[in-house]
Design a protein around this motif. Structure first.
Motif, PDB file in Angstrom:
ATOM      1  N   ALA A 117      43.768  39.981  90.479  1.00 51.18           N
ATOM      2  CA  ALA A 117      43.993  39.902  91.925  1.00 51.18           C
ATOM      3  C   ALA A 117      44.537  41.221  92.473  1.00 51.18           C
ATOM      4  CB  ALA A 117      44.959  38.760  92.232  1.00 51.18           C
ATOM      5  N   GLU A 118      45.490  41.826  91.761  1.00 51.42           N
ATOM      6  CA  GLU A 118      46.057  43.105  92.224  1.00 51.42           C
ATOM      7  C   GLU A 118      44.996  44.194  92.264  1.00 51.42           C
ATOM      8  OE1 GLU A 118      49.162  43.535  89.350  1.00 51.42           O
ATOM      9  OE2 GLU A 118      50.704  42.802  90.724  1.00 51.42           O
ATOM     10  N   LEU A 119      44.157  44.239  91.239  1.00 49.14           N
ATOM     11  CA  LEU A 119      43.100  45.247  91.209  1.00 49.14           C
ATOM     12  C   LEU A 119      42.089  45.011  92.322  1.00 49.14           C
ATOM     13  CD1 LEU A 119      42.580  45.419  87.348  1.00 49.14           C
ATOM     14  CD2 LEU A 119      43.274  47.330  88.802  1.00 49.14           C
ATOM     15  N   THR A 120      41.847  43.750  92.651  1.00 48.60           N
ATOM     16  CA  THR A 120      40.930  43.441  93.749  1.00 48.60           C
ATOM     17  C   THR A 120      41.513  43.887  95.075  1.00 48.60           C
ATOM     18  OG1 THR A 120      40.006  41.562  92.550  1.00 48.60           O
ATOM     19  CG2 THR A 120      39.702  41.577  94.917  1.00 48.60           C
ATOM     20  N   PHE A 121      42.814  43.700  95.261  1.00 43.05           N
ATOM     21  CA  PHE A 121      43.455  44.190  96.478  1.00 43.05           C
ATOM     22  C   PHE A 121      43.340  45.709  96.561  1.00 43.05           C
ATOM     23  CE2 PHE A 121      45.336  40.250  97.794  1.00 43.05           C
ATOM     24  CZ  PHE A 121      45.687  40.466  99.114  1.00 43.05           C
ATOM     25  N   THR A 122      43.485  46.372  95.412  1.00 39.91           N
ATOM     26  CA  THR A 122      43.376  47.829  95.408  1.00 39.91           C
ATOM     27  C   THR A 122      41.949  48.274  95.691  1.00 39.91           C
ATOM     28  OG1 THR A 122      45.170  47.964  93.801  1.00 39.91           O
ATOM     29  CG2 THR A 122      43.779  49.905  94.039  1.00 39.91           C
ATOM     30  N   ALA A 123      40.977  47.586  95.066  1.00 39.37           N
ATOM     31  CA  ALA A 123      39.577  47.946  95.286  1.00 39.37           C
ATOM     32  C   ALA A 123      39.105  47.526  96.680  1.00 39.37           C
ATOM     33  CB  ALA A 123      38.704  47.282  94.219  1.00 39.37           C
ATOM     34  N   ARG A 124      39.678  46.419  97.183  1.00 41.84           N
ATOM     35  CA  ARG A 124      39.329  45.870  98.498  1.00 41.84           C
ATOM     36  C   ARG A 124      37.841  45.550  98.552  1.00 41.84           C
ATOM     37  NH1 ARG A 124      43.782  48.120 102.760  1.00 41.84           N
ATOM     38  NH2 ARG A 124      45.478  47.973 101.284  1.00 41.84           N
ATOM     39  N   GLN A 125      37.132  46.126  99.497  1.00 42.93           N
ATOM     40  CA  GLN A 125      35.722  45.770  99.626  1.00 42.93           C
ATOM     41  C   GLN A 125      34.866  46.456  98.561  1.00 42.93           C
ATOM     42  OE1 GLN A 125      36.036  43.403 101.339  1.00 42.93           O
ATOM     43  NE2 GLN A 125      35.867  43.673 103.563  1.00 42.93           N
ATOM     44  N   ARG A 126      35.477  47.393  97.806  1.00 45.77           N
ATOM     45  CA  ARG A 126      34.723  48.123  96.788  1.00 45.77           C
ATOM     46  C   ARG A 126      34.733  47.338  95.482  1.00 45.77           C
ATOM     47  NH1 ARG A 126      31.814  51.352  99.856  1.00 45.77           N
ATOM     48  NH2 ARG A 126      33.079  52.034 101.601  1.00 45.77           N
ATOM     49  N   THR A 127      34.177  46.150  95.500  1.00 46.03           N
ATOM     50  CA  THR A 127      34.235  45.281  94.323  1.00 46.03           C
ATOM     51  C   THR A 127      32.839  44.782  93.949  1.00 46.03           C
ATOM     52  OG1 THR A 127      34.754  43.455  95.821  1.00 46.03           O
ATOM     53  CG2 THR A 127      36.601  44.518  94.709  1.00 46.03           C
ATOM     54  N   PRO A 128      31.959  45.688  93.492  1.00 40.88           N
ATOM     55  CA  PRO A 128      30.616  45.228  93.128  1.00 40.88           C
ATOM     56  C   PRO A 128      30.596  44.360  91.883  1.00 40.88           C
ATOM     57  CG  PRO A 128      30.927  47.526  92.509  1.00 40.88           C
ATOM     58  CD  PRO A 128      32.132  47.126  93.310  1.00 40.88           C
ATOM     59  N   ALA A 129      31.603  44.506  91.029  1.00 44.24           N
ATOM     60  CA  ALA A 129      31.590  43.777  89.755  1.00 44.24           C
ATOM     61  C   ALA A 129      32.089  42.347  89.892  1.00 44.24           C
ATOM     62  CB  ALA A 129      32.429  44.527  88.720  1.00 44.24           C
ATOM     63  N   THR A 130      32.925  42.073  90.850  1.00 48.71           N
ATOM     64  CA  THR A 130      33.451  40.725  91.054  1.00 48.71           C
ATOM     65  C   THR A 130      33.894  40.611  92.502  1.00 48.71           C
ATOM     66  OG1 THR A 130      34.975  39.065  90.194  1.00 48.71           O
ATOM     67  CG2 THR A 130      35.832  41.297  90.452  1.00 48.71           C
ATOM     68  N   THR A 131      34.284  39.440  92.933  1.00 51.67           N
ATOM     69  CA  THR A 131      34.714  39.249  94.317  1.00 51.67           C
ATOM     70  C   THR A 131      36.036  38.510  94.341  1.00 51.67           C
ATOM     71  OG1 THR A 131      33.629  37.093  94.576  1.00 51.67           O
ATOM     72  CG2 THR A 131      32.299  39.075  95.042  1.00 51.67           C
ATOM     73  N   ALA A 132      36.713  38.608  95.488  1.00 53.25           N
ATOM     74  CA  ALA A 132      37.972  37.889  95.651  1.00 53.25           C
ATOM     75  C   ALA A 132      37.747  36.390  95.533  1.00 53.25           C
ATOM     76  CB  ALA A 132      38.594  38.248  96.996  1.00 53.25           C
ATOM     77  N   ALA A 133      36.616  35.914  96.047  1.00 50.13           N
ATOM     78  CA  ALA A 133      36.335  34.474  95.996  1.00 50.13           C
ATOM     79  C   ALA A 133      36.193  33.997  94.555  1.00 50.13           C
ATOM     80  CB  ALA A 133      35.064  34.162  96.789  1.00 50.13           C
ATOM     81  N   GLU A 134      35.573  34.819  93.692  1.00 54.10           N
ATOM     82  CA  GLU A 134      35.437  34.437  92.285  1.00 54.10           C
ATOM     83  C   GLU A 134      36.801  34.331  91.615  1.00 54.10           C
ATOM     84  OE1 GLU A 134      31.122  36.308  90.998  1.00 54.10           O
ATOM     85  OE2 GLU A 134      32.878  37.611  91.063  1.00 54.10           O
ATOM     86  N   ILE A 135      37.677  35.285  91.921  1.00 53.28           N
ATOM     87  CA  ILE A 135      39.017  35.224  91.351  1.00 53.28           C
ATOM     88  C   ILE A 135      39.763  34.010  91.880  1.00 53.28           C
ATOM     89  CG2 ILE A 135      41.237  36.431  91.200  1.00 53.28           C
ATOM     90  CD1 ILE A 135      39.672  39.045  91.337  1.00 53.28           C
ATOM     91  N   ALA A 136      39.587  33.710  93.169  1.00 53.25           N
ATOM     92  CA  ALA A 136      40.253  32.541  93.747  1.00 53.25           C
ATOM     93  C   ALA A 136      39.795  31.262  93.057  1.00 53.25           C
ATOM     94  CB  ALA A 136      39.966  32.470  95.248  1.00 53.25           C
ATOM     95  N   ARG A 137      38.500  31.159  92.801  1.00 53.49           N
ATOM     96  CA  ARG A 137      37.999  29.962  92.111  1.00 53.49           C
ATOM     97  C   ARG A 137      38.574  29.881  90.696  1.00 53.49           C
ATOM     98  NH1 ARG A 137      33.195  31.384  94.924  1.00 53.49           N
ATOM     99  NH2 ARG A 137      32.383  32.522  93.116  1.00 53.49           N
ATOM    100  N   ALA A 138      38.688  31.033  90.042  1.00 53.01           N
ATOM    101  CA  ALA A 138      39.259  31.040  88.696  1.00 53.01           C
ATOM    102  C   ALA A 138      40.721  30.622  88.723  1.00 53.01           C
ATOM    103  CB  ALA A 138      39.115  32.430  88.077  1.00 53.01           C
ATOM    104  N   VAL A 139      41.456  31.049  89.735  1.00 52.36           N
ATOM    105  CA  VAL A 139      42.858  30.641  89.863  1.00 52.36           C
ATOM    106  C   VAL A 139      42.945  29.129  90.016  1.00 52.36           C
ATOM    107  CG1 VAL A 139      44.906  30.747  91.338  1.00 52.36           C
ATOM    108  CG2 VAL A 139      43.649  32.848  90.796  1.00 52.36           C
ATOM    109  N   ASP A 140      42.087  28.578  90.855  1.00 52.23           N
ATOM    110  CA  ASP A 140      42.105  27.120  91.065  1.00 52.23           C
ATOM    111  C   ASP A 140      41.810  26.348  89.788  1.00 52.23           C
ATOM    112  OD1 ASP A 140      42.799  27.056  93.739  1.00 52.23           O
ATOM    113  OD2 ASP A 140      40.727  27.232  94.436  1.00 52.23           O
ATOM    114  N   SER A 141      40.908  26.885  88.965  1.00 57.47           N
ATOM    115  CA  SER A 141      40.489  26.129  87.788  1.00 57.47           C
ATOM    116  C   SER A 141      41.330  26.416  86.552  1.00 57.47           C
ATOM    117  CB  SER A 141      39.019  26.445  87.468  1.00 57.47           C
ATOM    118  OG  SER A 141      38.864  27.817  87.154  1.00 57.47           O
ATOM    119  N   LEU A 142      41.956  27.619  86.504  1.00 58.75           N
ATOM    120  CA  LEU A 142      42.644  28.014  85.279  1.00 58.75           C
ATOM    121  C   LEU A 142      44.152  28.009  85.389  1.00 58.75           C
ATOM    122  CD1 LEU A 142      40.368  31.028  84.264  1.00 58.75           C
ATOM    123  CD2 LEU A 142      40.432  28.780  83.183  1.00 58.75           C
TER     124      LEU A 142
END
Length: 914
Positions: A489-514
């Motif tokens: 999540a921290e790295l996603t905040f740092t990358a912001r919109q520059r996240t071709p490898a993953t998205t904030a939504a994917e991390i959010a779903r992982a947080v919900d499930s894991l």
């Protein structure tokens, strides 16, 4: 060795000793070829400093793999005082004792060990200046070298000095002043050669020898003794080639071959024993049936000297002996030494000897070496752990164990700040042989490597790896799953919109499930805040963001959680326009990092704090924090001179008096996008908007402003929206301004802080009709006056004054414009001050000149020390805050008193307000 020449080098050393006698400090790093005379220069400075407390040691090649081995040897004279701790702060005392093997405890951060050593030596120097002389620094263990270098970079006014010496080609730690040691000039070289020659020296022969040796004193001495009188007199031709340079080792090897068998066997033992311990050598020689006086011929030949320990006469003698022995002879020597190395403190040395006895693989020895690696880790010796764990992996017959040990070595290399080495070690890991948890660990280590090496989209790629690691850990490792998700999540905040490898939504779903598995921990609220923000809307996320900040700031929240979560928490507080929460969080994280000596964290915290102060308009404070960061990076041996646009483009724009930084801000965009660093890109956005609004270059800012009203899942552009509204209005694009205002209205209303609501009122006023604008401007000024956001308040006064002047209410406009001008001048915001001055002049008001200061200004470091002292902090507390010694604090305080013309601390607060 008698000195011939060397006046320049001796002069620098003598000056260092003279400074120490005056209570100042210094460091010099002598560098030159083997035998060039570095040790003789150290002999000279030791003699010159006879009235000082001199600590002397030399690096030992075979000891280079042992964590903090050289540090322990340096502090042997202070063993009893180390156990008591003396004047050290508790955390520093514990770190130094753990590093020196005097106590058990959590692994010691090497920077905290460095701070502890600095404080310890400074305390000893109060009685008598301390000079530390370190020969053969290229052979030191890496952990000790980094600690010594850190201390060397932080020395100032403690009465502590360091003199290092290392061979040419050694990669000297950055930030240490280097003194090259060349060969002797020909007259001095010939003088030396004549002094050792057995008979007359032909001038032509002497000149040829001097040229062949490059004036190297050791080579001159060796040749003067080895060549016959006929060679030196010129009656017999010199041998071709002369045994100098790379041929000197072979020369010593031939000397060894001419010695008796028992002497050669004894020399192999001595070359295999890193500390030259005579007790261990005597017992090992007895095991091998080597007679007691076997060392005699080697001593007579001048190859070794037996004092408290065995010393080889020349650095090339040891490798000549060891390299000239057969592998069978070397293994026999190490086996004998392993059998007699029985002191408890030498367990790691015994493990190393055992490892050298194995020609292939051995599970039992691999286990022993791994235990040595674990002991290095408990003392914070990450570099030593890499060495031991790599050797344990090489010795492992089982493929799974070998893969796990190579992975552990790579993980230690990341912790040691060596991502390239970690990358190589990861290449040796057969991932298919790892357990499921091991494969997850490998992904986290890979993330550390990717983030450490940088490159395009590094943050995004590292974030994706952390997410994959979290999925691999799953419910079986809930704690590690949460940590991996938090880092993603921290790295996603740092990358912001520059996240071709993953998205904030994917991390959010992982947080919900894991992250829901297992008992709740301190980072759950942070992860939940990220999830709601990424999955729902900004407005819906506000309550959870506040809950996360409250949890992070709770007094009972563990320091580890604060230090791990301050980055995400700082983003949350920025999104909420909550200055108080952001300040409290960064100050708490700053204090933890300083107490622990966690300087990597502290560098990031200082950068974050500088950005926060910039957004408030506290530009002097931001610059002081930037200066602290540069000093800190220099102390850590990292590049300190980073262009400002790469760290704080907004500060650069605020300080601009015209459109000059426009090219630098363009480079900031290019850098950020190349590196995939959305945080730096956001700062570049802010810098462009600030520069445009100050200089009136609205056409340049408009395309940037348009980017900031595009969909923004994490609300990261929220703080720029008020500037976008103004750019839209000034450029005649009311559609852009209206779109930005609509987004701002929802977010600022949900945040509900005076800062957010004040910015909303100011932005609405820009688009309001004539009858509605004035109460909105007044409301904005009132709300922003309740905050620390001086820049936004100054802009509100400016906009209100401009609005009044354009309605021909010149007299009414003067007060807000004069207030804005005063605030911008106080901030030293050049372009905005000029804009306010032009507007004020247009009302017919008389402009006053800015008064020039009469007293000598304080440096940023002096200013911070002065403020801390005025608040009642002791010298020791200030030293901890500033990452310097208490002696240096005292030195700077005396300069502060002189510059401010105050006699003591009691008058500091008053003088600083003046």
């Amino acid at each position: 060795m008698t000195f011939h020449g060397r006046s320049d080098e001796r002069g620098q050393l003598d000056l260092l000793v003279a400074d120490l006698r005056q209570g100042l400090s210094g460091v010099l790093f002598l560098q030159g070829d083997a035998g060039i005379g570095k040790s003789a220069l150290i002999d000279h400075v030791v003699t010159e400093a006879a009235d000082l407390r001199v600590l002397r040691l030399a690096g030992i090649e075979a000891e280079a793999g042992f964590a903090f081995a050289a540090l322990q040897r340096l502090l042997v004279p202070f063993q009893d005082e180390l156990k008591e701790g003396g004047a050290l702060l508790p955390l520093q005392q514990e770190a130094l004792k753990v590093a020196c093997g005097l106590a058990d405890g959590p692994p010691a951060d090497r920077f905290l060990v460095g701070l502890a050593l600095l404080a310890f030596l400074a305390d000893k120097a109060k009685l008598r200046p301390v000079l530390c002389c370190v020969d053969d620094a290229c052979l030191l263990d890496r952990d000790s070298l980094e600690v010594f270098a850190f201390v060397g970079r932080r020395l100032h006014a403690e009465g502590v000095g360091f003199v290092f010496a290392a061979r040419a080609g050694f990669d000297i730690p950055p930030g240490l002043p280097v003194v090259p040691v060349p060969g002797l000039a020909e007259p001095h070289a010939l003088e030396l050669l004549r002094s050792v020659a057995d008979g007359p020296l032909d001038p032509v022969v002497g000149a040829r020898i001097v040229a062949a040796t490059g004036g190297n004193p050791r080579a001159l001495s060796d040749l003067g003794r080895e060549l016959s009188a006929e060679h030196l007199a010129g009656s017999l031709a010199l041998p071709e080639p002369l045994p100098v340079g790379s041929r000197l080792e072979e020369h010593y090897r031939q000397q060894v071959r001419g010695l008796p068998d028992a002497t050669r066997a004894w020399l192999v033992l001595a070359a295999s024993e890193p500390s030259g311990d005579l007790h261990y050598l005597a017992r090992a020689a007895h095991l091998l049936g080597i007679v007691a006086d076997a060392s005699g011929p080697a001593e007579d030949a001048g190859m070794v000297v037996l004092r408290a320990a065995v010393e080889f006469r020349h650095p090339l003698v040891r490798p000549a002996v060891y390299g000239g022995a057969t592998s069978v002879q070397r293994r026999a020597a190490h086996r004998a030494l392993a059998n007699v190395t029985d002191r408890p403190d030498d367990r790691d040395l015994r493990a190393w000897h055992l490892a050298a006895t194995v020609p292939g693989r051995d599970a039992a020895v691999a286990d022993e070496v791994e235990r040595a690696a674990d002991r290095a880790a408990t003392r914070g010796g990450h570099a030593a752990r890499v060495t031991f764990m790599t050797r344990a992996a090489e010795l492992s017959p089982d493929g799974g164990a070998r893969a796990g040990r190579f992975l552990a070595a790579a993980e230690a290399a990341v912790a040691a700040g060596a991502p390239r080495q970690a990358d190589v070690l990861l290449g040796a890991v057969d991932v298919g042989l790892l357990s499921e948890a091991g494969r997850a660990d490998s992904l986290l280590v890979r993330a550390g490597v990717v983030d450490g090496l940088g490159g395009p989209d590094a943050h995004a790629r590292a974030s994706a790896l952390c997410l994959a690691a979290a999925s691999a850990f799953g419910a079986q490792e809930p704690g590690r799953t949460r940590q991996a998700l938090l880092h993603a999540a921290e790295l996603t905040f740092t990358a912001r919109q520059r996240t071709p490898a993953t998205t904030a939504a994917e991390i959010a779903r992982a947080v919900d499930s894991l992250a829901a598995s297992g008992p709740p921990t301190g980072i759950d609220e942070l992860l939940r805040g990220f999830t709601v923000l990424a999955g729902d809307s900004y407005e819906q996320a506000v309550p959870q963001l506040r809950k996360a900040l409250t949890s992070l700031l709770a007094p009972d929240t563990p320091d580890d959680v604060v230090l791990g979560g301050y980055g995400l928490g700082a983003w949350f507080s920025t999104l909420l326009w909550d200055h108080d929460a952001r300040t409290a969080l960064l100050e708490r994280a700053d204090g933890i990092a300083r107490r622990r000596g966690a300087l990597g964290h502290l560098d990031a915290i200082l950068s974050c704090s500088a950005t926060a102060e910039t957004t408030l308009g506290h530009l002097a404070a931001a610059e002081a924090l930037e200066a602290d960061g540069r000093q800190l990076r220099a102390a850590m041996g990292r590049p300190a001179a980073e262009p400002q646009h790469r760290r704080n483009a907004e500060l650069l724009a605020w300080r601009a008096a015209d459109n000059g930084p426009r090219e630098a801000l363009h480079r900031a965009f290019e850098d950020a996008r190349t590196r995939g660093d959305g945080a730096l890109e956001s700062l570049a956005h802010g810098g462009v908007l600030i520069l445009a609004l100050g200089s009136g270059d609205y056409a340049t800012a408009r395309p940037v402003a348009e980017e900031l009203v595009r969909p923004d899942a994490l609300g990261l552009h929220s703080r720029h929206l008020p500037a976008v509204v103004e750019v839209g209005v000034r450029s005649g694009d009311r559609t852009l301004a209206t779109a930005a205002l609509r987004i701002l209205a929802g977010r600022a209303t949900a945040a509900g802080t005076p800062w957010a609501l004040g910015l909303l009122a100011r932005s609405r006023a820009l688009l309001a009709g004539a009858g509605d604008a004035e109460p909105l401007y007044r409301g904005a000024v009132d709300l922003l006056s309740r905050t620390s956001a001086e820049a936004d308040l100054a802009v509100a006064h400016l906009l209100y004054g401009e609005w009044l002047r354009r309605r021909r209410r010149r007299r009414d406009a003067r007060a807000p414009l004069r207030t804005a001008l005063t605030m911008f001048r106080t901030m030293d915001a050049g372009a905005f001050a000029q804009r306010a001055a032009r507007e004020l002049a247009a009302t017919g008001a008389h402009l006053t000149k800015v008064p020039e200061g009469a007293r000598e200004p304080l440096t940023s470091q002096e200013l911070k020390i002065a403020h801390l002292a005025a608040q009642g902090a002791t010298n020791a507390e200030i030293a901890t805050q500033m990452i310097i010694s208490a002696s240096t604090v005292d030195y700077h305080l005396r300069k502060v008193f002189r510059k401010l013309d105050v006699p003591s601390r009691r008058r500091l607060a008053e003088a600083l307000r003046a």
